[in-house]
Design a protein around this motif. Structure first.
Motif, PDB file in Angstrom:
ATOM      1  N   SER A  50      13.267  64.406  48.413  1.00 39.47           N
ATOM      2  CA  SER A  50      14.475  64.716  49.167  1.00 39.47           C
ATOM      3  C   SER A  50      15.360  65.635  48.335  1.00 39.47           C
ATOM      4  O   SER A  50      15.313  65.627  47.109  1.00 39.47           O
ATOM      5  CB  SER A  50      15.255  63.442  49.498  1.00 39.47           C
ATOM      6  N   GLU A 105      16.786  72.380  52.828  1.00 35.56           N
ATOM      7  CA  GLU A 105      16.353  71.005  52.551  1.00 35.56           C
ATOM      8  C   GLU A 105      14.950  70.734  53.094  1.00 35.56           C
ATOM      9  O   GLU A 105      14.157  70.046  52.458  1.00 35.56           O
ATOM     10  CB  GLU A 105      17.342  70.012  53.146  1.00 35.56           C
ATOM     11  N   ARG A 106      14.649  71.265  54.277  1.00 37.10           N
ATOM     12  CA  ARG A 106      13.328  71.058  54.885  1.00 37.10           C
ATOM     13  C   ARG A 106      12.223  71.666  54.014  1.00 37.10           C
ATOM     14  O   ARG A 106      11.213  71.013  53.712  1.00 37.10           O
ATOM     15  CB  ARG A 106      13.294  71.653  56.291  1.00 37.10           C
ATOM     16  N   VAL A 107      12.407  72.906  53.590  1.00 41.23           N
ATOM     17  CA  VAL A 107      11.390  73.561  52.763  1.00 41.23           C
ATOM     18  C   VAL A 107      11.350  72.946  51.372  1.00 41.23           C
ATOM     19  O   VAL A 107      10.283  72.805  50.778  1.00 41.23           O
ATOM     20  CB  VAL A 107      11.640  75.092  52.712  1.00 41.23           C
ATOM     21  N   TRP A 108      12.509  72.535  50.854  1.00 46.25           N
ATOM     22  CA  TRP A 108      12.558  71.841  49.560  1.00 46.25           C
ATOM     23  C   TRP A 108      11.642  70.619  49.588  1.00 46.25           C
ATOM     24  O   TRP A 108      10.837  70.402  48.697  1.00 46.25           O
ATOM     25  CB  TRP A 108      13.996  71.423  49.248  1.00 46.25           C
ATOM     26  N   LYS A 109      11.751  69.811  50.650  1.00 47.78           N
ATOM     27  CA  LYS A 109      10.935  68.595  50.759  1.00 47.78           C
ATOM     28  C   LYS A 109       9.449  68.952  50.874  1.00 47.78           C
ATOM     29  O   LYS A 109       8.604  68.300  50.263  1.00 47.78           O
ATOM     30  CB  LYS A 109      11.375  67.755  51.948  1.00 47.78           C
ATOM     31  N   GLN A 110       9.123  70.001  51.648  1.00 46.97           N
ATOM     32  CA  GLN A 110       7.727  70.435  51.778  1.00 46.97           C
ATOM     33  C   GLN A 110       7.149  70.873  50.430  1.00 46.97           C
ATOM     34  O   GLN A 110       6.013  70.551  50.097  1.00 46.97           O
ATOM     35  CB  GLN A 110       7.614  71.608  52.760  1.00 46.97           C
ATOM     36  N   SER A 112      21.162  78.330  55.923  1.00 42.09           N
ATOM     37  CA  SER A 112      21.595  76.980  56.294  1.00 42.09           C
ATOM     38  C   SER A 112      20.998  75.969  55.314  1.00 42.09           C
ATOM     39  O   SER A 112      19.854  76.105  54.872  1.00 42.09           O
ATOM     40  CB  SER A 112      21.171  76.618  57.720  1.00 42.09           C
ATOM     41  N   ARG A 113      21.805  74.994  54.983  1.00 41.70           N
ATOM     42  CA  ARG A 113      21.360  73.952  54.063  1.00 41.70           C
ATOM     43  C   ARG A 113      20.216  73.145  54.674  1.00 41.70           C
ATOM     44  O   ARG A 113      19.290  72.739  53.980  1.00 41.70           O
ATOM     45  CB  ARG A 113      22.536  73.040  53.691  1.00 41.70           C
ATOM     46  N   ARG A 114      20.260  72.906  55.978  1.00 41.03           N
ATOM     47  CA  ARG A 114      19.219  72.123  56.649  1.00 41.03           C
ATOM     48  C   ARG A 114      17.836  72.765  56.466  1.00 41.03           C
ATOM     49  O   ARG A 114      16.861  72.086  56.143  1.00 41.03           O
ATOM     50  CB  ARG A 114      19.547  71.977  58.130  1.00 41.03           C
ATOM     51  N   ALA A 115      17.752  74.073  56.663  1.00 39.75           N
ATOM     52  CA  ALA A 115      16.470  74.766  56.482  1.00 39.75           C
ATOM     53  C   ALA A 115      16.022  74.706  55.018  1.00 39.75           C
ATOM     54  O   ALA A 115      14.844  74.471  54.730  1.00 39.75           O
ATOM     55  CB  ALA A 115      16.586  76.207  56.953  1.00 39.75           C
TER      56      ALA A 115
END
Length: 100
Positions: free
Chosen positions: A82, A72-77, A67-70
């Motif tokens: 963003s 994106e979350r780890v990308w930001k971490q 999923s893109r949402r997951a």
């Protein structure tokens, strides 16, 4: 399949997900990249890890995502930034032969 890397005149396994010459790269930003896994089942977030003793660039996985949402979350971490808005990716990874 092997390909000659002219910069150091050596053979590199192009199909290897950790290879700098891997062909299924979605995008690269600084020392990070997102690729499609070899089996086309998911995206992989990777970080550039340097060179081997044979001067071969390689990448290490930081996470595997459908999923893109997951992603994106780890990308930001990992990056502190963003997810790039210019990257066109679906919300979910489309696995051939699987619905839903």
């Amino acid at each position: 399949m092997m390909k000659v890397d002219e910069t150091v005149n050596r053979l590199v396994p192009v199909h290897s997900e950790c290879s700098d010459l891997y062909s299924e790269v979605v995008f690269v930003w600084k020392f990070y990249r997102v690729i499609v896994c070899e089996d086309r089942l998911q995206w992989i977030l990777q970080k550039f890890a340097g060179q081997t003793v044979h001067a071969q660039d390689f990448w290490v996985p930081l996470g595997y995502f459908t999923s893109r949402r997951a992603l994106e979350r780890v990308w930001k971490q990992e990056t502190g930034n963003s997810f790039p808005a210019s990257v066109l990716m679906p919300i979910k990874f489309n696995i051939p032969g699987r619905s839903g």
